[in-house]
Scaffold this active site. Sequence first.
Site, short mmCIF file in Angstrom:
data_model
loop_
_atom_site.label_atom_id
_atom_site.label_comp_id
_atom_site.label_asym_id
_atom_site.label_seq_id
_atom_site.Cartn_x
_atom_site.Cartn_y
_atom_site.Cartn_z
N SER A 227 10.38 6.78 9.25
CA SER A 227 9.89 6.44 10.53
C SER A 227 10.08 4.82 10.80
O SER A 227 9.90 4.22 10.14
CB SER A 227 8.21 6.51 10.46
N GLY B 292 6.00 -2.02 6.84
CA GLY B 292 7.26 -2.45 6.91
C GLY B 292 8.06 -1.55 7.98
O GLY B 292 7.54 -0.65 8.21
N GLU B 293 9.17 -1.96 8.23
CA GLU B 293 10.18 -1.55 9.18
C GLU B 293 11.52 -0.87 8.28
O GLU B 293 12.33 -1.85 7.97
CB GLU B 293 10.69 -2.22 10.46
N GLU C 248 1.00 -1.21 0.01
CA GLU C 248 0.03 0.08 -0.12
C GLU C 248 0.72 1.27 -0.03
O GLU C 248 1.69 1.50 0.49
CB GLU C 248 -0.87 -0.01 1.02
N CYS D 82 -2.08 2.00 8.11
CA CYS D 82 -1.13 0.94 7.71
C CYS D 82 -1.75 -0.25 7.67
O CYS D 82 -1.83 -0.97 8.40
CB CYS D 82 0.12 1.40 8.93
N SER E 51 8.64 5.96 16.09
CA SER E 51 7.12 5.24 16.80
C SER E 51 7.50 4.92 18.43
O SER E 51 8.05 3.95 18.57
CB SER E 51 6.81 4.23 16.27
N LEU E 52 7.18 6.06 19.28
CA LEU E 52 7.16 5.72 20.62
C LEU E 52 6.03 4.97 21.17
O LEU E 52 6.43 3.89 21.81
CB LEU E 52 7.43 7.18 21.09
N HIS E 53 5.02 5.41 21.04
CA HIS E 53 3.76 5.09 21.49
C HIS E 53 3.52 4.47 23.12
O HIS E 53 2.31 4.25 23.33
CB HIS E 53 3.32 3.73 20.76
N CYS F 168 -1.45 -2.85 14.97
CA CYS F 168 -1.15 -2.47 13.47
C CYS F 168 -1.46 -3.58 12.65
O CYS F 168 -1.16 -4.92 13.01
CB CYS F 168 0.28 -2.48 13.56
N CYS G 280 3.67 -5.09 16.13
CA CYS G 280 3.10 -4.52 17.06
C CYS G 280 1.49 -4.68 17.27
O CYS G 280 1.04 -5.17 16.17
CB CYS G 280 3.20 -2.94 16.63
N CYS H 42 5.48 -7.17 7.90
CA CYS H 42 6.15 -6.65 9.02
C CYS H 42 6.76 -7.62 10.10
O CYS H 42 5.79 -8.55 10.22
CB CYS H 42 5.80 -5.44 9.34
N ASN I 259 -6.44 4.47 14.85
CA ASN I 259 -7.40 4.31 13.73
C ASN I 259 -7.65 2.79 14.05
O ASN I 259 -6.88 1.91 13.85
CB ASN I 259 -6.61 4.42 12.52
N CYS J 213 2.99 8.68 1.37
CA CYS J 213 3.53 7.74 2.46
C CYS J 213 3.83 6.33 1.81
O CYS J 213 3.12 5.91 1.08
CB CYS J 213 2.33 7.25 3.41
N1 SAH Z 1 7.73 0.31 11.12
C1 SAH Z 1 7.70 2.05 11.07
C2 SAH Z 1 6.95 2.60 9.83
C3 SAH Z 1 5.64 1.87 9.72
S1 SAH Z 1 4.22 2.10 10.76
C4 SAH Z 1 7.30 2.49 12.41
O1 SAH Z 1 7.06 1.54 13.37
O2 SAH Z 1 7.47 3.79 12.53
C5 SAH Z 1 4.10 4.00 10.39
C6 SAH Z 1 3.13 4.47 11.68
O3 SAH Z 1 1.62 4.15 11.64
C7 SAH Z 1 3.49 4.21 13.07
O4 SAH Z 1 3.92 5.21 14.01
C8 SAH Z 1 2.76 2.95 13.37
O5 SAH Z 1 2.86 3.04 14.87
C9 SAH Z 1 1.20 3.68 13.07
N2 SAH Z 1 0.17 2.83 12.97
C10 SAH Z 1 0.15 1.57 13.01
N3 SAH Z 1 -1.18 1.18 12.96
C11 SAH Z 1 -2.05 2.07 13.30
C12 SAH Z 1 -3.30 2.32 13.49
N4 SAH Z 1 -4.23 1.31 13.44
N5 SAH Z 1 -3.66 3.81 13.80
C13 SAH Z 1 -2.73 4.76 13.78
N6 SAH Z 1 -1.55 4.50 13.33
C14 SAH Z 1 -1.07 3.29 13.21
#
Ligand code: SAH
Length: 369
Positions: free
Chosen positions: A210, A178-179, A96, A351, A232-234, A132, A129, A125, A308, A118
């Site tokens: 990212s 992906g990462e 995508e 994503c 991506s801290l989260h 995701c 997570c 991946c 999301n 994007c």
């Molecule tokens: N692997 C990399 C890049 C891909 S994810 C990373 O982790 O940064 C890109 C961003 O989308 C990340 O910040 C990820 O946490 C976020 N993301 C993944 N699932 C999501 C969701 N359901 N809602 C909002 N953001 C999401």
Amino acid sequence: MSTISKVNLCDLPYPALERFVMEELGFKKFRAVQIWQWIWVKNVAGFEAMTDISQSDRARLAEIAEIRWPAIADVRVSADGTTKFLLELSDGELVETVLIPSDAPKRPNDVTVRMTQCVSTQVGCAMACSFCSTGKLGFRRNMTMGEILGQVQVARAYVGDTQPERPIIRNLVYMGMGEPLLNLATVMDSLRTLEHPKGLAFSPRRITVSTCGIEAGMREFGDSGLAFLAVSLHAPNQELREKLMPRAAHWPLEELIGALERYPLKTRERITLEYLVIAGVNDQPEHVKQLARICARLKAKLNLIPYNPTPGTPYRAPSPEELLRFEKALWAKDITAIVRKSKGQDIEAACGQLRAAHDAAARGDATGA
Ligand code: SAH
């Protein structure tokens, strides 16, 4: 029967293209620049279009080389203008990419359309997570340079972006499937190709990569200066991060923050910290305090992304009031936090969501579409 596979020139960074053109084809060096510009700037679909190259040389090229971009399998346009492409790669895998219209024009009467794209860097991946949708797919394979940049070229052709000096797609974020740091060499090749002065001449200041935080490669990426870094801290503590991002959390949060403290930054550059806001999970007063301690140590800005909702996950998006309360609590601690509005929610733009919907539809799963 054996078929000899042709070299896809879209996969070759400039030095490799030059070598190929001189050594395999026996052409003069300047031909490499011409071919490079036809591929990257003029975005042609094949060799026939390369009119400054002789008929016979074009025929030679077509014998051993090709120009192969991903194919568009689906396009969805959201009410807010967000456009999502599902692309099919040569082995049938789907990835995508999303075009997001930039915010309001800077001057009145400015009708220029600007977009941020994007892009994905891997099919699936490995990081798994928990929130995701790409994570659920698991890791399938790395994307090649031609596949990563093919997303940009397909989108440029789609929106009629033909003048690199006045681009429609102005900013790129490596935030798709992906990462990126786990496909680092190819990602760095793709950045060098974007920035090549004889090609698209994309500024590193218009590109952000990212990562969920991968120890190997972060320093090398930083030293390259090829793009800005977003992390991506989260979660603001190790325990919660282990729950939300079990694999990424193998690198302890304290060490990740330490690496970011030492990360090489250009003048006025800041690291972007991405923070997915999940209602009741990572938006509580204790998290505000922990985030404040982290931000105080770094030259960083904090992007809040409302979660999301993804089918099959236990999480809930924050209400506008919950989000505002969290944002204000952060401001009260002097943290530069900006809410990034989710766009394209009506087209499954988060994503991995579109591919997940397609996979489900292929299985005949009623919840997937
Ligand atoms: N692997 C990399 C890049 C891909 S994810 C990373 O982790 O940064 C890109 C961003 O989308 C990340 O910040 C990820 O946490 C976020 N993301 C993944 N699932 C999501 C969701 N359901 N809602 C909002 N953001 C999401």
